[in-house]
Each structure stands twice: as structure tokens, then as C-alpha cells.
Scaffold this motif. Structure first.
Motif, PDB file in Angstrom:
ATOM      1  N   GLY A  77       0.898  -1.355  -0.061  1.00  0.00           N
ATOM      2  CA  GLY A  77       0.099  -0.045  -0.054  1.00  0.00           C
ATOM      3  C   GLY A  77       0.695   1.212   0.015  1.00  0.00           C
ATOM      4  N   GLY A  78       2.221   0.786  -0.116  1.00  0.00           N
ATOM      5  CA  GLY A  78       2.950   2.451  -0.050  1.00  0.00           C
ATOM      6  C   GLY A  78       2.847   3.136  -1.001  1.00  0.00           C
ATOM      7  N   THR A  79       2.323   2.629  -2.272  1.00  0.00           N
ATOM      8  CA  THR A  79       2.254   3.665  -3.575  1.00  0.00           C
ATOM      9  C   THR A  79       0.628   3.662  -3.987  1.00  0.00           C
ATOM     10  OG1 THR A  79       2.476   1.916  -4.996  1.00  0.00           O
ATOM     11  CG2 THR A  79       4.340   3.373  -4.424  1.00  0.00           C
ATOM     12  N   GLU A  80      -0.273   3.141  -2.821  1.00  0.00           N
ATOM     13  CA  GLU A  80      -1.663   3.237  -3.312  1.00  0.00           C
ATOM     14  C   GLU A  80      -2.365   4.791  -3.316  1.00  0.00           C
ATOM     15  OE1 GLU A  80      -5.209   0.268  -2.329  1.00  0.00           O
ATOM     16  OE2 GLU A  80      -5.081   1.774  -0.519  1.00  0.00           O
ATOM     17  N   THR A  81      -2.705   4.927  -4.325  1.00  0.00           N
ATOM     18  CA  THR A  81      -3.470   6.198  -4.514  1.00  0.00           C
ATOM     19  C   THR A  81      -5.046   6.159  -4.445  1.00  0.00           C
ATOM     20  OG1 THR A  81      -3.621   5.867  -6.930  1.00  0.00           O
ATOM     21  CG2 THR A  81      -1.672   7.051  -6.285  1.00  0.00           C
ATOM     22  N   LEU A  82      -5.646   7.524  -4.546  1.00  0.00           N
ATOM     23  CA  LEU A  82      -6.873   7.461  -4.166  1.00  0.00           C
ATOM     24  C   LEU A  82      -7.739   6.761  -5.285  1.00  0.00           C
ATOM     25  CD1 LEU A  82      -7.756  11.366  -3.131  1.00  0.00           C
ATOM     26  CD2 LEU A  82      -7.793   8.977  -1.636  1.00  0.00           C
ATOM     27  N   GLY A  83      -7.239   6.704  -6.565  1.00  0.00           N
ATOM     28  CA  GLY A  83      -7.660   5.938  -7.511  1.00  0.00           C
ATOM     29  C   GLY A  83      -7.617   4.552  -7.355  1.00  0.00           C
ATOM     30  N   LEU A  84      -6.617   3.880  -6.835  1.00  0.00           N
ATOM     31  CA  LEU A  84      -6.417   2.447  -6.471  1.00  0.00           C
ATOM     32  C   LEU A  84      -7.275   2.245  -5.450  1.00  0.00           C
ATOM     33  CD1 LEU A  84      -2.890   1.198  -6.467  1.00  0.00           C
ATOM     34  CD2 LEU A  84      -4.598   0.290  -7.979  1.00  0.00           C
ATOM     35  N   LEU A  85      -7.703   2.938  -4.334  1.00  0.00           N
ATOM     36  CA  LEU A  85      -8.470   2.876  -3.180  1.00  0.00           C
ATOM     37  C   LEU A  85      -9.884   2.540  -3.961  1.00  0.00           C
ATOM     38  CD1 LEU A  85      -8.952   2.687  -0.205  1.00  0.00           C
ATOM     39  CD2 LEU A  85      -9.428   4.944  -0.155  1.00  0.00           C
ATOM     40  N   LEU A  86     -10.199   3.492  -4.697  1.00  0.00           N
ATOM     41  CA  LEU A  86     -11.647   3.472  -5.187  1.00  0.00           C
ATOM     42  C   LEU A  86     -11.757   2.248  -6.011  1.00  0.00           C
ATOM     43  CD1 LEU A  86     -13.266   6.430  -7.301  1.00  0.00           C
ATOM     44  CD2 LEU A  86     -13.257   3.975  -8.054  1.00  0.00           C
ATOM     45  N   TYR A  87     -10.896   1.992  -6.770  1.00  0.00           N
ATOM     46  CA  TYR A  87     -10.924   0.435  -7.508  1.00  0.00           C
ATOM     47  C   TYR A  87     -11.062  -0.368  -6.586  1.00  0.00           C
ATOM     48  CZ  TYR A  87      -9.213  -3.549 -10.108  1.00  0.00           C
ATOM     49  OH  TYR A  87      -9.046  -4.793 -10.647  1.00  0.00           O
ATOM     50  N   ARG A  88     -10.088  -0.700  -5.519  1.00  0.00           N
ATOM     51  CA  ARG A  88     -10.190  -1.919  -4.639  1.00  0.00           C
ATOM     52  C   ARG A  88     -11.467  -1.902  -3.891  1.00  0.00           C
ATOM     53  NH1 ARG A  88      -7.886  -2.423   0.475  1.00  0.00           N
ATOM     54  NH2 ARG A  88      -7.048  -0.479   0.618  1.00  0.00           N
ATOM     55  N   GLN A  89     -12.006  -0.760  -3.607  1.00  0.00           N
ATOM     56  CA  GLN A  89     -13.408  -0.908  -2.684  1.00  0.00           C
ATOM     57  C   GLN A  89     -14.257  -1.117  -3.731  1.00  0.00           C
ATOM     58  OE1 GLN A  89     -13.972  -0.695   0.279  1.00  0.00           O
ATOM     59  NE2 GLN A  89     -11.865  -0.407   1.074  1.00  0.00           N
ATOM     60  N   GLY A  90     -14.500  -0.441  -4.773  1.00  0.00           N
ATOM     61  CA  GLY A  90     -15.608  -0.701  -5.813  1.00  0.00           C
ATOM     62  C   GLY A  90     -15.539  -1.919  -6.384  1.00  0.00           C
ATOM     63  N   PHE A  91     -14.480  -2.346  -7.062  1.00  0.00           N
ATOM     64  CA  PHE A  91     -14.597  -3.360  -7.909  1.00  0.00           C
ATOM     65  C   PHE A  91     -13.916  -4.717  -7.373  1.00  0.00           C
ATOM     66  CE2 PHE A  91     -14.655   0.517 -10.523  1.00  0.00           C
ATOM     67  CZ  PHE A  91     -16.075   0.276 -11.054  1.00  0.00           C
ATOM     68  N   ARG A  92     -13.286  -4.696  -6.233  1.00  0.00           N
ATOM     69  CA  ARG A  92     -12.868  -6.017  -5.568  1.00  0.00           C
ATOM     70  C   ARG A  92     -13.706  -6.156  -4.462  1.00  0.00           C
ATOM     71  NH1 ARG A  92      -8.000  -8.753  -6.860  1.00  0.00           N
ATOM     72  NH2 ARG A  92      -9.252  -8.689  -8.886  1.00  0.00           N
ATOM     73  N   SER A  93     -14.083  -5.146  -3.580  1.00  0.00           N
ATOM     74  CA  SER A  93     -14.543  -5.676  -2.579  1.00  0.00           C
ATOM     75  C   SER A  93     -16.313  -5.421  -3.026  1.00  0.00           C
ATOM     76  CB  SER A  93     -14.666  -4.955  -1.249  1.00  0.00           C
ATOM     77  OG  SER A  93     -13.231  -4.598  -1.047  1.00  0.00           O
ATOM     78  N   LEU A  94     -16.725  -4.790  -4.173  1.00  0.00           N
ATOM     79  CA  LEU A  94     -17.866  -4.452  -4.752  1.00  0.00           C
ATOM     80  C   LEU A  94     -18.680  -3.582  -3.550  1.00  0.00           C
ATOM     81  CD1 LEU A  94     -18.912  -8.026  -5.975  1.00  0.00           C
ATOM     82  CD2 LEU A  94     -17.946  -5.804  -7.401  1.00  0.00           C
ATOM     83  N   ASN A  95     -17.857  -2.813  -2.865  1.00  0.00           N
ATOM     84  CA  ASN A  95     -18.699  -1.496  -1.915  1.00  0.00           C
ATOM     85  C   ASN A  95     -18.781  -0.468  -2.744  1.00  0.00           C
ATOM     86  OD1 ASN A  95     -19.395  -0.259   0.246  1.00  0.00           O
ATOM     87  ND2 ASN A  95     -17.549  -0.579   1.547  1.00  0.00           N
ATOM     88  N   PHE A  96     -19.634  -0.432  -3.403  1.00  0.00           N
ATOM     89  CA  PHE A  96     -20.072   0.708  -4.361  1.00  0.00           C
ATOM     90  C   PHE A  96     -20.327   2.050  -3.534  1.00  0.00           C
ATOM     91  CE2 PHE A  96     -20.831  -2.828  -7.294  1.00  0.00           C
ATOM     92  CZ  PHE A  96     -19.961  -2.541  -8.216  1.00  0.00           C
TER      93      PHE A  96
END
Ligand SMILES: Nc1ncnc2c1ncn2[C@@H]1O[C@H](COP(=O)(O)OP(=O)(O)O)[C@@H](O)[C@H]1O
Ligand SMILES: [Mg+2]
Lengths: 286, 359
Positions: A238-257
Motif C-alpha cells: 500500500g506504499g504507493t496506493e493512490t485514491l484512484g486505486l483505493l476507489l478501484y479496490r473498494q468498488g470493484f474488488r470488494s464491490l462496496n460501491f
């Protein structure tokens, strides 16, 4: 007059329909979704569920910190570099100008996956050309992917490589719109080349530079490709996780829209806020 | 105070030579106008004097010192550009003071010079505006002001009035004349407009295709052009040229017969050798040198096409018997109502086939 307008709108209808369905509706819809608890079905309205979580979420602050860090370092460095490149491109001494202009612009049209793969190869620990070069001048090789600082640097280098030329071309257009005789007048006024650059070129380029800066800020706020592909989903740890990645991780990996929508609105809000501050700071004196 | 001397000045862009050895002597305090059609090398000459273009051959001296390798800023000149070349992001005041400020000129002196320039040009109220908030005429004043502030020995103007409307042009012309009287410094002024040249200049340099055709005071050029080009260029409307041929020589000079006018003879005094009888020549007559029938050296019949009334005077656009176009100037009161009239030639010039004046 009226019927003319009506005719125009009838011609625009197909576009407006598509625009409404695929642009307006998602914007409205995600705003609404950000106020809903979406981890369990059925979704229910719960205004503080996502926004409350956001305020206390260390992962959010980590992503925010990374994004802003990249923003404050990479954007100024890239714009400065782009100005230098534009000035060199504009030099009458330069031969094969068209070739350079193409070369500077090329990174933008290279596919993202291809370019990321090449960067991973170039920066690989044992076989990468970058480490080979470092070693050849007697420096220690760097493990670009396993440590946070080099990994962040790598992201910034990659983004800069990709977009500096694009900005340079925009700035070049600005440079070329400055009439030559203004510099001749300055030469007759005994103003050195350096002072001409500082007191004439830079002030006259300000609108273009501000435009480039705004574009870059918006782009960096949404940064996704590089940390996703080059540092492997925001690695290390997570050392280079950006807001864009966080969004992707939450929305499309965890399906937490719901939470992803809240992150998306935060990104947009920040981009607008930073841009407004920027425009205000560089406004025309009047 | 400085005289400007050009000796065999040549300019080449690559292999293309655009100025072919110009020799021009400009006295200290003189107002000299370079005039000629577009592309004849006026700007190039001026820019070489300013140091903005390299000199391919010959010497340019200002105040007795050869300036070929001297930096533009050290030549003691100031230039006013056709496009004004104001710094768009600076106020008028900053535009005027920029050069001095960048060179660490003491502040009180800078302020004094800017104030003086503003007073001379009456732009005091505009000092805090930016160029885009000014009219064309005001920008022009600021551009001249920026030159004044440098306190140069020589002012260079490159078509400074060509972006202004006709009325403003006349007004600024008078201003520039006044400025020259007030400052008393050498001024070199480039224009393609012969009226500007005639009204402003102490002396005019007529250029064509990179060559100096003639140098002289306005009226000398008007009265005594050395060739057909200068004769046609100076004077408005331009001189009429009528084909003719030499028929002989008598005690008073050379005898010329106008084409299509077998009975009309003009006798031109001629100091030099006369061309062979039968050789083709051209007779030049200014519109204002046509008179009533019987009042001049020779009478010709013309057919009037169009009459232009300007008020006090009128211009008759007419054709000679040979079908050549001529313009005739007349007092408005004396415009005939017939379409065929006889006019006399009161004064004429003779040119050989190559365009050189025969005198
Ligand atoms: N930088 C240049 N490179 C090549 N040719 C030029 C350049 N500047 C001017 N010329 C040529 O030199 C000639 C004289 O130009 P110029 O001095 O601008 O004419 P004028 O000011 O009398 O209209 C023209 O034929 C023009 O095409
Ligand atoms: Mg010119």
C-alpha cells in the motif's frame, strides 16, 4: 429564431441522450450511492455510513497522502521540465524539429500496459538498465519495487516521462504565439536572454502553464495506471496506493460501491478545490 | 548626436542577395526617409543599422564609429516597430521603464525620463493601462515613448503608421515631425508611402529591389528624378508615361514625336548625347503639368473615361489617341463637359528605353 433553436436541439438530441445516460446519470447516481450502505443487500440509505468511515479510515489517509505527495512533487517537476523542453524545441538552432516534437509526444500514444511493462523491465532489480547504469557509475543498485521511497519515485518518474512531452507541446504553442519583435525590442533595451526569459517569456506563458498545471492536477488526482501496473496495485504494502486505486479496490474488488462513490466524490472535490486555489493564486492582476 | 554612414552595405540571406551595396550618408540631426515598394529591402537596411540583422558586406558607422560588430544596445539607437512590439503584460509605465530598470539605472533618473517621455507624447493618463487597453494611436505613442526614454542618438522607425487609419496617420505624421524638431536627433524612417516620405523627410532615399535609386530632398526628387522609377514613385497621382520616338535634334534640344500623334512634336532641352533618330523613348508628364490647349509645348487630344471630383481639383482619367491611359489634373471649375478635349503638355521628362532620364 426560436424554430431555428428548436431545430438545432433536435439535431443534438441523440448526443444529449447518450450524454445524459452515460455521463449525467452516473454522476448523480454515484452521489446518491455514496449515502447508502452497500455492503449488504438490499442497499439502504445511511448518510454517515460511508462518509463517517472515510473520515476515520487509515487506508483513505494513506492513499490521500500518497496522492498529494505525488501531486506536489511530480507536477512542478514535470511542468518545469516541460518548459525547458519547449524552449529547446523552439530554439532556431535545433535541427530535425519535427522528429523531436514527435518523440516528445509519442509517450502519450503508447499503450498504458506496454509502457508499464517496459518500465518494470527497465527498473527491475537485477536485469534493469537503470540499475546497470547506476552500477556502471559506481552507485549501489536500488530495489525499486520493494521499498516505499524508490517505488514512489518510480511512479513519479513514469508519470513525468509519459506526460512531460505532452505539456511541452502545449507550452511550445504558447511560446510560438509570442511575437519575435517583442524580444527584439528587449534586445535593443539591453535585456539579457535570461532576463528576457524571466520577465517576458514566463509571464506571457502564464496562462498556458496554469492550463497545463490544472490538467496535470486533475490527472494526478485520478492517478491509477502507474501504481496499478508498475508497482503492482499500490505496492509495496500500500506504499504507493493512490485514491484512484483505493476507489478501484473498494468498488470493484470488494464491490462496496457506496464507499467507492464517497472516495470518488472526495477526489473530484479535492481536484476542484486545488484547481480553484491555483487559479486564484495565478489570477491576472487587475 | 550622430551621423549615420552606410558604405557599400550588402545583405544576403543565404545565397539570396537582397541589398546590393548601399551608400547612404545621413547627417547629424537629419530626418531621412527610406521609401520604396514592399520587399525592396527598407526594413532590412534599418534592421542592419539597428544591429538586428548581420551585415553581409560593407560598413555601417554611427557617430563616426563602425558598428558592424557592436551589440544593438550599444549603438545609441532606438527603434519603433511597425507592430509596436510593446510588452503585452506590462503597463505603459512598465513598458517605458523596463529597459532602464533591467539595467539598474538609478530610480530617480528612470522616473525623470519616463515622465519626460510621457509629457512629450501626452500619454500621462495612460500610464497604468496595458497595451490591449489602448487604441492603435495610443500604442503607437507608447512605442515612440519607449524609444524616447532610451535617449538615443538615432531614432529608427519601421513603417510606424501603417497600422493606423488615414486620419490618425496624418495626425501622427505631424507629431513625429514635431518630435524631430523638439529632440533634434537623427531620425531614419522607413515607409512605402511616398506622401509620408514627401511630408516628413529632409532627404529621401528611394529604394528598389535592393538598390538605391536616388537620394535627395523631396522637391529635388519631384522636380528632377534620375529615372523613370523615381519619377513614377514620387508624386501623386503618379506621372503619366507616354510612348514616343526621337525624330531629330535642333538648336533647342532633341525633338520627340508622341506615338499616335504624328503632328505633335515636343522639343526637350538635352545636355548629353541624343539617342539615334528613330529610337524609342518615353515622355513623362505629371497630371498637374497638363494645361489648356495652346498653353504648353504641345497639344494632344484625349478621350475622357471618368472624372473624379475631389472638390477644389478634379482628376480626368483619359486615353490618348494611341490608347494610352493618362491622368490629368484640372481645377474643378475647368472640367469640360465634352468627352474629347485637347490638352497641352506644359512640362515633360524624357526617359530612354531602359528608364534612365535623358537630360
Ligand atoms: N529573414 C529573411 N530571410 C530571407 N529573406 C528575407 C528575410 N527578411 C527579408 N527577406 C527578403 O528580403 C527582401 C527585403 O525585405 P524587407 O527588407 O523586409 O522589405 P521591405 O521592408 O522593403 O518591404 C524581401 O525580398 C524579403 O523576402
Ligand atoms: Mg518592411
Amino acid at each position: 429564431m426560436r424554430t431555428q433553436n428548436a431545430t438545432a436541439y433536435r439535431f443534438l438530441t441523440p448526443y444529449l441522450l447518450v450524454f445524459a445516460v452515460f455521463w449525467i446519470w452516473p454522476i448523480v447516481s454515484s452521489f446518491l450511492i455514496s449515502f447508502q450502505a452497500t455492503r449488504t443487500v438490499p442497499w439502504r440509505f445511511a448518510p454517515t455510513f460511508n462518509w463517517g468511515r472515510l473520515i476515520g479510515d487509515p487506508a483513505f489517509y494513506n492513499a490521500l497522502k500518497n496522492t498529494l505527495l505525488i501531486l506536489v512533487i511530480q507536477v512542478p517537476v514535470m511542468i518545469s521540465l516541460a518548459i525547458v523542453m519547449a524552449v529547446l524545441l523552439n530554439s532556431p538552432l535545433l535541427k530535425a524539429r519535427g522528429l523531436y516534437r514527435f518523440a516528445f509526444f509519442a509517450p502519450v500514444v503508447v499503450g498504458e500496459v506496454a509502457y508499464s511493462a517496459v518500465f518494470r523491465l527497465m527498473f527491475s532489480l537485477d536485469f534493469g538498465i537503470v540499475n546497470k547504469l547506476l552500477e556502471s557509475v559506481g552507485l549501489a543498485k536500488i530495489d525499486w519495487f520493494s521499498n516505499v521511497t524508490p517505488a514512489m519515485a518510480l511512479i513519479m518518474i513514469a508519470v513525468t516521462w509519459r506526460w512531460a512531452g505532452y505539456n511541452a507541446i502545449l507550452i511550445l504553442a504558447g511560446l510560438q504565439s509570442i511575437p519575435e519583435d517583442v524580444y527584439e525590442a528587449a534586445t535593443l533595451d539591453r535585456v539579457s536572454k535570461l532576463k528576457q526569459f524571466l520577465y517576458i517569456t514566463l509571464p506571457l506563458l502564464k496562462p498556458v502553464i496554469v492550463f497545463c498545471a490544472v490538467l496535470s492536477i486533475i490527472g494526478t488526482m485520478q492517478l491509477f495506471t502507474e501504481p496499478f501496473l508498475i508497482t503492482e496495485r499500490g505496492g509495496p504494502g500500500g506504499g504507493t496506493e493512490t485514491l484512484g486505486l483505493l476507489l478501484y479496490r473498494q468498488g470493484f474488488r470488494s464491490l462496496n460501491f457506496g464507499y467507492a462513490s464517497a472516495v470518488a466524490y472526495t477526489m473530484a472535490g479535492l481536484a476542484i478545490a486545488i484547481t480553484l486555489v491555483q487559479l486564484w493564486l495565478t489570477r491576472e492582476p487587475k | 548626436m550622430a551621423a549615420v554612414t552606410l558604405t557599400n552595405v550588402v545583405k544576403r540571406f543565404g545565397v539570396f542577395e537582397v541589398v546590393h551595396g548601399a551608400n547612404i550618408d545621413i547627417a547629424d540631426g537629419e530626418f531621412v526617409v527610406f521609401v520604396g515598394p514592399s520587399g525592396c529591402g527598407k526594413s532590412t537596411l534599418l534592421r542592419m543599422i539597428a544591429g538586428l540583422e548581420d551585415i553581409s558586406g560593407g560598413d555601417i558607422a554611427i557617430g563616426g564609429k563602425v558598428m558592424n560588430d557592436v551589440e544593438p544596445a550599444d549603438r545609441g539607437i532606438a527603434m519603433v516597430f511597425q507592430s509596436y512590439a510593446l510588452y503585452p503584460h506590462m503597463t505603459v509605465e512598465q513598458n517605458l521603464s523596463f529597459g532602464l530598470r533591467m539595467n539598474g539605472n538609478p530610480k530617480p533618473d528612470t522616473e525623470r525620463r519616463v515622465k519626460r517621455a510621457a509629457e512629450i507624447l501626452r500619454i500621462d493618463e495612460l500610464m497604468q493601462r496595458r497595451p490591449k487597453q489602448l487604441s492603435g494611436g495610443q500604442r503607437q505613442r507608447v512605442a515612440i515613448g519607449r524609444a524616447i526614454v532610451r535617449e538615443p542618438q538615432v531614432f529608427l522607425f519601421d513603417e510606424p503608421l501603417s497600422n493606423l487609419d488615414a486620419e490618425l496617420r496624418v495626425q501622427m505624421r505631424v507629431e513625429i515631425s514635431r518630435l524631430h524638431k523638439e529632440l533634434g536627433v537623427t531620425m531614419i524612417y522607413v515607409t512605402h508611402d511616398q506622401t509620408e516620405a514627401m511630408t516628413l523627410a529632409d532627404r529621401i532615399v528611394v529604394l528598389k529591389g535592393g538598390n538605391v535609386e536616388q537620394i535627395g530632398r523631396p522637391l529635388d526628387l519631384y522636380n528632377d528624378p534620375t529615372n523613370r522609377f523615381v519619377a513614377g514613385f514620387i508624386g501623386s497621382p503618379k506621372m503619366n508615361f507616354i510612348k514616343a520616338r526621337i525624330v531629330g535634334r535642333d538648336a533647342r534640344g532633341v525633338v520627340v514625336e508622341l506615338a499616335g500623334e504624328e503632328k505633335t512634336r515636343i522639343v526637350q532641352p538635352l545636355a548629353g548625347a541624343a539617342p539615334e533618330p528613330g529610337s524609342k523613348v518615353v515622355v513623362g508628364v505629371r497630371p498637374e503639368h497638363f494645361g489648356n490647349a495652346g498653353e504648353g509645348d504641345a497639344d494632344i487630344a484625349v478621350a475622357i473615361d471618368v472624372v473624379e471630383h475631389l472638390g477644389g481639383t478634379s482628376f480626368l482619367y483619359a486615353k490618348t489617341a494611341n490608347g494610352e491611359d493618362v491622368v490629368i489634373q484640372r481645377d474643378a471649375a475647368k472640367v469640360p463637359d465634352t468627352s474629347e478635349i485637347i490638352v497641352s503638355i506644359r512640362k515633360s521628362y524624357l526617359f530612354d528605353e531602359k528608364g534612365l532620364r535623358l537630360r
